[in-house]
Motif scaffolding. Structure first.
Motif, PDB file in Angstrom:
ATOM      1  N   ILE A 352       0.382  -1.230  -0.251  1.00 34.65           N
ATOM      2  CA  ILE A 352      -0.091  -0.516  -0.263  1.00 34.65           C
ATOM      3  C   ILE A 352       1.021   0.908  -0.272  1.00 34.65           C
ATOM      4  CG2 ILE A 352      -1.456   1.591   1.310  1.00 34.65           C
ATOM      5  CD1 ILE A 352      -2.836  -1.117   2.991  1.00 34.65           C
ATOM      6  N   VAL A 353       0.629   2.770  -0.400  1.00 28.68           N
ATOM      7  CA  VAL A 353       1.000   3.652  -0.826  1.00 28.68           C
ATOM      8  C   VAL A 353      -0.051   3.881  -0.077  1.00 28.68           C
ATOM      9  CG1 VAL A 353       2.573   4.993  -2.529  1.00 28.68           C
ATOM     10  CG2 VAL A 353       1.972   2.661  -2.589  1.00 28.68           C
ATOM     11  N   ASP A 356      -2.140  10.955  -2.000  1.00 25.94           N
ATOM     12  CA  ASP A 356      -2.910  11.481  -2.021  1.00 25.94           C
ATOM     13  C   ASP A 356      -4.709  10.730  -1.874  1.00 25.94           C
ATOM     14  OD1 ASP A 356      -2.866  10.507  -4.997  1.00 25.94           O
ATOM     15  OD2 ASP A 356      -3.940  12.132  -5.878  1.00 25.94           O
ATOM     16  N   GLY A 357      -4.363   9.509  -1.687  1.00 23.23           N
ATOM     17  CA  GLY A 357      -5.305   8.621  -1.728  1.00 23.23           C
ATOM     18  C   GLY A 357      -4.307   7.406  -1.557  1.00 23.23           C
ATOM     19  N   ILE A 358      -5.406   6.567  -1.433  1.00 21.98           N
ATOM     20  CA  ILE A 358      -4.715   4.634  -0.367  1.00 21.98           C
ATOM     21  C   ILE A 358      -4.589   4.013  -1.756  1.00 21.98           C
ATOM     22  CG2 ILE A 358      -4.886   3.069   0.631  1.00 21.98           C
ATOM     23  CD1 ILE A 358      -6.553   4.012   2.423  1.00 21.98           C
ATOM     24  N   TYR A 359      -3.165   4.078  -2.464  1.00 23.63           N
ATOM     25  CA  TYR A 359      -2.670   2.622  -3.735  1.00 23.63           C
ATOM     26  C   TYR A 359      -2.819   2.134  -3.418  1.00 23.63           C
ATOM     27  CZ  TYR A 359      -2.834   7.524  -6.547  1.00 23.63           C
ATOM     28  OH  TYR A 359      -3.063   8.670  -6.593  1.00 23.63           O
ATOM     29  N   LEU A 432       0.619  -6.352   5.593  1.00 20.92           N
ATOM     30  CA  LEU A 432       0.306  -5.291   5.293  1.00 20.92           C
ATOM     31  C   LEU A 432       2.138  -4.887   4.620  1.00 20.92           C
ATOM     32  CD1 LEU A 432      -2.605  -3.161   6.262  1.00 20.92           C
ATOM     33  CD2 LEU A 432      -2.322  -4.748   4.304  1.00 20.92           C
ATOM     34  N   GLU A 433       2.136  -4.278   3.843  1.00 23.18           N
ATOM     35  CA  GLU A 433       3.514  -2.856   3.887  1.00 23.18           C
ATOM     36  C   GLU A 433       2.725  -2.603   3.084  1.00 23.18           C
ATOM     37  OE1 GLU A 433       7.847  -3.583   1.860  1.00 23.18           O
ATOM     38  OE2 GLU A 433       6.864  -2.835   0.257  1.00 23.18           O
ATOM     39  N   VAL A 434       3.501  -0.851   3.547  1.00 29.72           N
ATOM     40  CA  VAL A 434       2.773   0.435   3.871  1.00 29.72           C
ATOM     41  C   VAL A 434       3.873   1.689   3.593  1.00 29.72           C
ATOM     42  CG1 VAL A 434       0.819   1.913   4.684  1.00 29.72           C
ATOM     43  CG2 VAL A 434       0.581   0.053   4.700  1.00 29.72           C
ATOM     44  N   ARG A 435       3.540   2.155   2.342  1.00 27.59           N
ATOM     45  CA  ARG A 435       5.186   3.604   2.281  1.00 27.59           C
ATOM     46  C   ARG A 435       4.193   4.903   2.751  1.00 27.59           C
ATOM     47  NH1 ARG A 435       6.520   1.717  -1.989  1.00 27.59           N
ATOM     48  NH2 ARG A 435       6.074   4.284  -3.754  1.00 27.59           N
ATOM     49  N   ARG A 438       3.045  10.966   1.614  1.00 29.07           N
ATOM     50  CA  ARG A 438       1.862  11.948   1.446  1.00 29.07           C
ATOM     51  C   ARG A 438       3.050  13.507   1.964  1.00 29.07           C
ATOM     52  NH1 ARG A 438      -1.600  10.530   5.991  1.00 29.07           N
ATOM     53  NH2 ARG A 438      -0.251   9.755   6.933  1.00 29.07           N
ATOM     54  N   ALA A 439       2.262  14.176   1.554  1.00 30.48           N
ATOM     55  CA  ALA A 439       3.976  15.705   1.799  1.00 30.48           C
ATOM     56  C   ALA A 439       2.856  15.792   3.163  1.00 30.48           C
ATOM     57  CB  ALA A 439       2.778  16.674   0.888  1.00 30.48           C
TER      58      ALA A 439
END
Length: 578
Positions: A352-353, A356-359, A432-435, A438-439
């Motif tokens: 997951i990235v 500007d949203g969840i990718y 999960l791997e979350v990157r 976000r600014a």
């Protein structure tokens, strides 16, 4: 098996690395103003697709028998039909249309409510004229109304044309090629579920209809339930990137005291000369013998339809219900079902990235999981059901609202769904791997110089516990005060989005009242290169005027859709804000 997983994960990472490399190279070429063309994958190899689609179709004798066979498959209402206008669009044919009694001569009037209504019946002559297609303006093309007067139908058709307002002038041609992917998805579903179908390339050549025929009259509510469950079952094995499939079915009503929606008929003589309104195979090639392709398509019996409905309902919901007795609001639409994730639907880790949203990277997931993630971003459209219950048309009104989209192998959903997504993954033991991309904003030296009332304080403290949240409160609650408190507590640069221009002065006034900054006034550069100092720490962006400060800024939502949006706002153009 482990080797296979590792290989898939390696390939997923390799694809993402190549995409990033490609992005940087394009950026470099654009920066040096080097022209390049983007190659697109061909849908068919040169040896599979015949460029002369009209020429490959064998001529057929059009007589009364041909017309009868044609109507046997496309059986709709006989007492009325629609004809194409010379400038596009289809209109029900009334014998009084051009008489002085017709209310349309003086203004608008719904034909279904007209006291002078006198429908022209469908005849063999009209059908033959359609099949012959002798008129250059296409005004002999016809459409029929699939919902019969007794609430039954003889076929189910999925319409993949563009029905935005004004599209009739181009024969409902789609503006892009997304419809091709949707058509292939539905074809795959039907093949997997052993449902016979016939695909028609529609009149514009940039759209399609998929026909499923019935051997006997079937209640429309049963046919639609069959179609909805077919899509639900197919979502387990095929990517459905849109929920508009559920709005593409005709008949589009379970029952109606009016005509209902119409569908343009295939095999229109003049369009057929270009290979359009023709039945096509999996490569998009028109069948040589069109009537043979039509008449040899298997028709489903009511017994077969009911058996499929029972099986699919049980497989999707675990419930056994009486066929046709499921209320509209209880049908197992994917956005209504509380669906558990399955660990076996993802190879190793779900990536997951946050931006500007969840990718969500779906390159290493099965379609079932990807479709479940899409469903999190969909919900019932209340306007659709208001129209339905009041008898108003739902033309151009979709049944669901979907706030996600597919981008380069990612499913993007609103960032407010992160907790729900992570909870469902945790329940299914999916790692999960979350990157986080976000600014981060810039830190602020700011204090809150007001006093919160008890309810405001409760709301503020609750919101501080989460990254995303919505404050819903009555007028005069003091939402602007709570917002000021949150800015002071977070101590990070903030962008406030509004939907009404007249709210901007109010927000500026309240923010200046409740926030005490220890920040220098920002310096900006004019178009001529001169450096100036802002007069306030609170900036604005609306109507093309950029007076932002990068500290606390107020912007109009509509302004963020501008093609001339400053680069600093580009990353939030597609964001979803509470």
């Amino acid at each position: 098996m482990e080797t296979g997983k590792n290989t898939l994960e390696t390939l997923r990472k390799r694809i993402r690395d190549l995409e990033e490399e490609n992005r940087k190279l394009r950026q470099l070429l654009n920066g040096r103003e080097v022209h390049f063309e983007v190659g697109e994958e061909r849908e068919q190899a040169d040896n599979e697709y015949d460029p002369d689609q009209g020429g490959r179709i064998e001529p057929v004798l059009i007589d009364d028998n041909t017309a009868r066979q044609f109507f046997m498959m496309f059986r709709g209402r006989k007492d009325v039909y629609a004809r194409r206008g010379t400038k596009g669009g289809y209109y029900p044919q009334c014998a009084n249309r051009w008489s002085e009694n017709c209310p349309k001569q003086k203004g608008k009037q719904n034909c279904s409510d007209c006291p002078f209504q006198k429908w022209r019946p469908l005849s063999l002559r009209v059908i033959k004229n359609h099949l012959l297609g002798e008129r250059e303006d296409g005004a002999d093309a016809i459409g029929l109304y699939p919902l019969l007067e007794d609430g039954t139908c003889r076929f189910l058709v999925f319409d993949f044309d563009d029905h935005e307002r004004g599209s009739e002038v181009n024969d409902y041609a789609n503006p892009d090629d997304l419809w091709k992917k949707e058509v292939r998805s539905l074809q795959s579903i039907c093949h997997e579920e052993h449902i016979p179908l016939l695909t028609e390339r529609s009149r514009s050549g940039k759209g399609a209809h998929i026909w499923i025929f019935f051997k006997e009259s079937v209640p429309a509510y049963l046919a639609r339930q069959f179609g909805e469950l077919l899509l639900g079952k197919g979502a387990e094995s095929v990517h459905l990137t849109s929920f508009h499939f559920y709005d593409r079915m005709y008949p589009s009503q379970d029952s109606s005291d009016r005509l209902g929606n119409l569908i343009a008929l295939p095999l229109q003589g003049r369009a057929l000369q270009k290979g359009n309104t023709a039945f096509v195979d999996e490569h998009g090639n028109a069948y040589l013998d069109q009537m043979k392709a039509l008449l040899e398509t298997k028709r489903l019996t009511r017994e077969e339809i009911e058996r499929k409905i029972q099986n699919w309902t049980y497989e999707l919901t675990g419930k056994t219900v009486l066929v046709g007795m499921m209320p509209l609001n209880d049908r197992p639409m994917p956005w209504r079902r509380e669906q558990s994730f399955h660990k076996e639907d993802v190879e190793e880790t779900l990536h997951i990235v946050l931006a500007d949203g969840i990718y969500v990277d779906v390159l290493n997931t099965k379609p079932r999981l990807a479709n479940q993630i899409r469903s999190l971003a969909a919900f019932d459209n209340p306007q659709y059901y208001r129209n339905l219950h009041s008898g108003r048309s739902n033309y151009n009104t979709f049944r669901s609202i979907y706030l996600g989209r597919d981008i380069d192998g990612y499913v993007q959903i609103p960032r407010g769904l992160f907790e729900r997504l992570s909870d469902k993954c945790k329940e299914a033991s999916i790692p999960l791997e979350v990157r986080d991309e976000r600014a981060p904003g810039r830190p602020l030296k700011v204090q809150f110089c007001g006093t919160l009332r008890e309810k405001q304080e409760i709301a503020g403290e609750k919101l501080l516990q989460y990254e995303n949240g919505i404050l819903e409160a009555a007028t005069a609650f003091g939402k602007t005060v709570v917002c000021s408190y949150l800015i002071a507590e977070r101590k990070v640069s903030t962008l406030i989005l509004l939907d009404k221009t007249d709210l901007i002065p109010q927000w500026i006034r309240e923010l200046e009242r409740f926030l005490l900054f220890d920040e220098p006034l920002p310096v900006y550069q004019t178009k001529t290169g001169r450096k100036k100092t802002r007069i306030s720490l609170i900036g604005t962006f609306h109507a093309g005027s950029d007076k932002t400060t990068g500290i606390v800024d107020i912007a109009m939502i509509g302004s963020l859709q501008s093609e001339e949006l400053p680069e600093k706002f580009q990353s939030i153009r597609h964001g979803h804000h509470g």
